[in-house]
Design a protein around this motif. Structure first.
Motif, PDB file in Angstrom:
ATOM      1  N   HIS A  11       0.826  -1.200   0.000  1.00  0.00           N
ATOM      2  CA  HIS A  11       0.000   0.000   0.000  1.00  0.00           C
ATOM      3  C   HIS A  11       0.862   1.252   0.000  1.00  0.00           C
ATOM      4  N   ALA A  12       0.668   2.092  -1.031  1.00  0.00           N
ATOM      5  CA  ALA A  12       1.480   3.291  -1.184  1.00  0.00           C
ATOM      6  C   ALA A  12       1.316   4.239   0.001  1.00  0.00           C
ATOM      7  N   PHE A  13       0.078   4.387   0.504  1.00  0.00           N
ATOM      8  CA  PHE A  13      -0.156   5.289   1.632  1.00  0.00           C
ATOM      9  C   PHE A  13       0.638   4.843   2.857  1.00  0.00           C
ATOM     10  N   LEU A  14       0.617   3.543   3.121  1.00  0.00           N
ATOM     11  CA  LEU A  14       1.325   3.026   4.285  1.00  0.00           C
ATOM     12  C   LEU A  14       2.843   3.145   4.117  1.00  0.00           C
ATOM     13  N   LYS A  15       3.317   2.965   2.868  1.00  0.00           N
ATOM     14  CA  LYS A  15       4.755   3.143   2.618  1.00  0.00           C
ATOM     15  C   LYS A  15       5.184   4.569   2.948  1.00  0.00           C
ATOM     16  N   ASN A  16       4.418   5.536   2.446  1.00  0.00           N
ATOM     17  CA  ASN A  16       4.765   6.932   2.706  1.00  0.00           C
ATOM     18  C   ASN A  16       4.627   7.283   4.186  1.00  0.00           C
ATOM     19  N   LEU A  17       3.666   6.642   4.854  1.00  0.00           N
ATOM     20  CA  LEU A  17       3.502   6.854   6.287  1.00  0.00           C
ATOM     21  C   LEU A  17       4.729   6.356   7.047  1.00  0.00           C
ATOM     22  N   MET A  18       5.217   5.184   6.652  1.00  0.00           N
ATOM     23  CA  MET A  18       6.422   4.640   7.285  1.00  0.00           C
ATOM     24  C   MET A  18       7.612   5.569   7.095  1.00  0.00           C
ATOM     25  N   ILE A  19       7.757   6.079   5.867  1.00  0.00           N
ATOM     26  CA  ILE A  19       8.899   6.935   5.551  1.00  0.00           C
ATOM     27  C   ILE A  19       8.815   8.242   6.335  1.00  0.00           C
ATOM     28  N   GLY A  20       7.620   8.848   6.353  1.00  0.00           N
ATOM     29  CA  GLY A  20       7.456  10.139   7.003  1.00  0.00           C
ATOM     30  C   GLY A  20       7.480  10.088   8.518  1.00  0.00           C
ATOM     31  N   SER A  21       7.105   8.964   9.078  1.00  0.00           N
ATOM     32  CA  SER A  21       6.979   8.871  10.534  1.00  0.00           C
ATOM     33  C   SER A  21       8.281   8.490  11.241  1.00  0.00           C
ATOM     34  N   GLY A  22       9.260   8.065  10.485  1.00  0.00           N
ATOM     35  CA  GLY A  22      10.509   7.633  11.099  1.00  0.00           C
ATOM     36  C   GLY A  22      10.565   6.151  11.418  1.00  0.00           C
ATOM     37  N   VAL A  23       9.445   5.441  11.178  1.00  0.00           N
ATOM     38  CA  VAL A  23       9.422   3.994  11.433  1.00  0.00           C
ATOM     39  C   VAL A  23      10.442   3.274  10.562  1.00  0.00           C
ATOM     40  N   ARG A 324      14.145  -1.530  -7.318  1.00  0.00           N
ATOM     41  CA  ARG A 324      12.748  -1.112  -7.410  1.00  0.00           C
ATOM     42  C   ARG A 324      12.664   0.148  -8.264  1.00  0.00           C
ATOM     43  N   PHE A 325      11.559   0.301  -8.990  1.00  0.00           N
ATOM     44  CA  PHE A 325      11.404   1.388  -9.947  1.00  0.00           C
ATOM     45  C   PHE A 325      10.670   2.590  -9.360  1.00  0.00           C
ATOM     46  N   ASP A 326      10.304   2.512  -8.089  1.00  0.00           N
ATOM     47  CA  ASP A 326       9.566   3.565  -7.405  1.00  0.00           C
ATOM     48  C   ASP A 326      10.316   3.862  -6.114  1.00  0.00           C
ATOM     49  N   LEU A 327      10.609   5.150  -5.858  1.00  0.00           N
ATOM     50  CA  LEU A 327      11.472   5.502  -4.737  1.00  0.00           C
ATOM     51  C   LEU A 327      10.904   5.090  -3.381  1.00  0.00           C
ATOM     52  N   PRO A 328       9.633   5.369  -3.055  1.00  0.00           N
ATOM     53  CA  PRO A 328       9.108   4.896  -1.767  1.00  0.00           C
ATOM     54  C   PRO A 328       9.176   3.376  -1.633  1.00  0.00           C
ATOM     55  N   ASP A 329       8.864   2.670  -2.719  1.00  0.00           N
ATOM     56  CA  ASP A 329       8.944   1.209  -2.712  1.00  0.00           C
ATOM     57  C   ASP A 329      10.373   0.748  -2.460  1.00  0.00           C
ATOM     58  N   PHE A 330      11.324   1.426  -3.089  1.00  0.00           N
ATOM     59  CA  PHE A 330      12.748   1.132  -2.915  1.00  0.00           C
ATOM     60  C   PHE A 330      13.151   1.257  -1.445  1.00  0.00           C
ATOM     61  N   LYS A 331      12.755   2.345  -0.817  1.00  0.00           N
ATOM     62  CA  LYS A 331      13.120   2.588   0.575  1.00  0.00           C
ATOM     63  C   LYS A 331      12.522   1.540   1.495  1.00  0.00           C
ATOM     64  N   VAL A 332      11.249   1.236   1.295  1.00  0.00           N
ATOM     65  CA  VAL A 332      10.564   0.294   2.183  1.00  0.00           C
ATOM     66  C   VAL A 332      11.085  -1.121   1.988  1.00  0.00           C
ATOM     67  N   LYS A 333      11.280  -1.534   0.738  1.00  0.00           N
ATOM     68  CA  LYS A 333      11.765  -2.899   0.493  1.00  0.00           C
ATOM     69  C   LYS A 333      13.155  -3.090   1.072  1.00  0.00           C
ATOM     70  N   LEU A 334      14.006  -2.084   0.978  1.00  0.00           N
ATOM     71  CA  LEU A 334      15.342  -2.194   1.556  1.00  0.00           C
ATOM     72  C   LEU A 334      15.281  -2.351   3.067  1.00  0.00           C
ATOM     73  N   ALA A 335      14.362  -1.628   3.683  1.00  0.00           N
ATOM     74  CA  ALA A 335      14.270  -1.696   5.140  1.00  0.00           C
ATOM     75  C   ALA A 335      13.669  -3.008   5.631  1.00  0.00           C
ATOM     76  N   LEU A 336      12.697  -3.543   4.884  1.00  0.00           N
ATOM     77  CA  LEU A 336      11.957  -4.714   5.350  1.00  0.00           C
ATOM     78  C   LEU A 336      12.469  -6.039   4.801  1.00  0.00           C
ATOM     79  N   LYS A 337      13.115  -5.997   3.655  1.00  0.00           N
ATOM     80  CA  LYS A 337      13.558  -7.233   3.013  1.00  0.00           C
ATOM     81  C   LYS A 337      15.067  -7.318   2.984  1.00  0.00           C
ATOM     82  N   PRO A 338      15.712  -8.454   2.880  1.00  0.00           N
ATOM     83  CA  PRO A 338      15.052  -9.762   2.995  1.00  0.00           C
ATOM     84  C   PRO A 338      14.791 -10.097   4.449  1.00  0.00           C
TER      85      PRO A 338
END
Length: 338
Positions: A11-23, A324-338
């Protein structure tokens, strides 16, 4: 915890929420593991359905700046040293490219150089030698780029009309499957029969339009090595999927001779390899291919499986993470995966 991570990643909204909140910063701290990222190309995008392997330069630069700020970007040589000495800190990222596209030199390398980031390019030797496009690109370009209304590929018993994009995509997927489950002779035949659906002039215009998918030549590869201190690795002679559909003798030739050719032309050792396609779980790497890599003298070889590096990880079947081809997706996938 796994379910929660999957929800955030979809979910794009949740990805941006994670990035903006410091999580996201907390997850980066918690989820430490060395990562080898793989890209293909970086270039202007005309049609993303044809140029599926290429990233826009502005997005790529943003991703590189993010890596430089939050991770320990190291060279492949340094990765090897830390691997053999068990000296990883868990923040390492290695930047790699597969295939050997010209835009690795003209677009990606200047961006990386401006940020002082090291990188490795795994090249398929015969595509440099002959200027040949890669098989799955030929499939996409002919079917989707040229908007064919009729397709004939005799070796696959395909001869049919293509009235809509739905039919074109369905046939493209069928041909892609054949390209990835055939020996090299059959792959070459499929490609030549695909190209025969277009006149030489139309084909030339199509390949010029999608110049992002043109491979480097030898002079350009040498320039990449010399001017950007890029580490060059093997991606076999051809874009050769080292699975059980190939003859063992040909698998060994692809692995051994690609290393020899690269060492001769670039004037330095070639000690790293990335398996084309490289999905170990789907059978893209046979046991004979793994043995051949070891016997050929490579130090490390990489799959495309995104798993955690372990203390006992096989040096010839190492994990890598797809870009990843989308910057928010890139940030979240790096943090959560693998």
């Amino acid at each position: 915890m796994s379910l929660l991570k999957n929800v955030f990643m979809r979910h794009a909204f949740l990805k941006n929420l994670m990035i903006g909140s410091g999580v996201l910063g907390l997850w980066r701290t918690f989820n430490k593991t060395p990562r080898v990222l793989f890209y293909h190309g970086v270039d202007t995008i005309i049609d993303s359905s044809v140029q599926t392997l290429h990233l826009r330069p502005d997005v790529f630069e943003a991703e590189m700046r993010y890596l430089r700020k939050h991770y320990d970007v190291i060279s492949m040589d340094e990765y090897y040293e830390r691997f053999v000495s068990a000296g990883f800190n868990g923040q390492e990222v290695v930047i790699t490219f597969d295939d050997g596209y010209r835009n690795n030199l003209t677009v990606a390398a200047p961006i990386l150089s401006s940020l002082s980031l090291p990188f490795t390019v795994f090249v398929s030797v015969n595509h440099l030698e002959k200027g040949r496009r890669f098989p799955t690109f030929i499939n996409r370009a002919v079917l989707l780029g040229a908007q064919l209304t009729h397709i004939q590929v005799d070796c696959l018993d395909i001869d049919c009309d293509l009235p809509t994009d739905t039919e074109r995509v369905a046939i493209m997927k069928r041909i892609n499957k054949a390209l990835k489950h055939s020996d090299m002779a059959k792959v070459d035949l499929i490609c030549s029969q695909l190209e025969a659906n277009l006149s030489s002039n139309v084909l030339d215009e199509l390949y010029e339009k999608y110049s992002s998918d043109a491979p480097m030549n030898w002079d350009e590869l040498v320039k990449l090595k010399r001017d950007y201190d890029c580490i060059i690795g093997s991606h076999c002679l051809d874009h050769f999927i080292c699975n059980s559909f190939q003859q063992e003798r040909e698998t060994r030739r692809q692995i051994f001779e690609s290393r020899h050719a690269l060492q001769q032309r670039i004037g330095s050792e070639c000690v790293y390899l990335a398996f084309p396609n490289g999905n170990l779980k789907q059978g893209d790497i046979s046991e004979s291919a793994r043995v051949a890599v070891k016997e050929a003298g490579y130090k490390l070889a990489f799959t495309t499986i995104n798993e955690r590096l372990q203390k006992n990880s096989d040096p010839f079947l190492l994990p890598r993470c797809a870009a990843r081809f989308d910057l928010p997706d890139f940030k979240v996938k790096l943090a959560l995966k693998p």
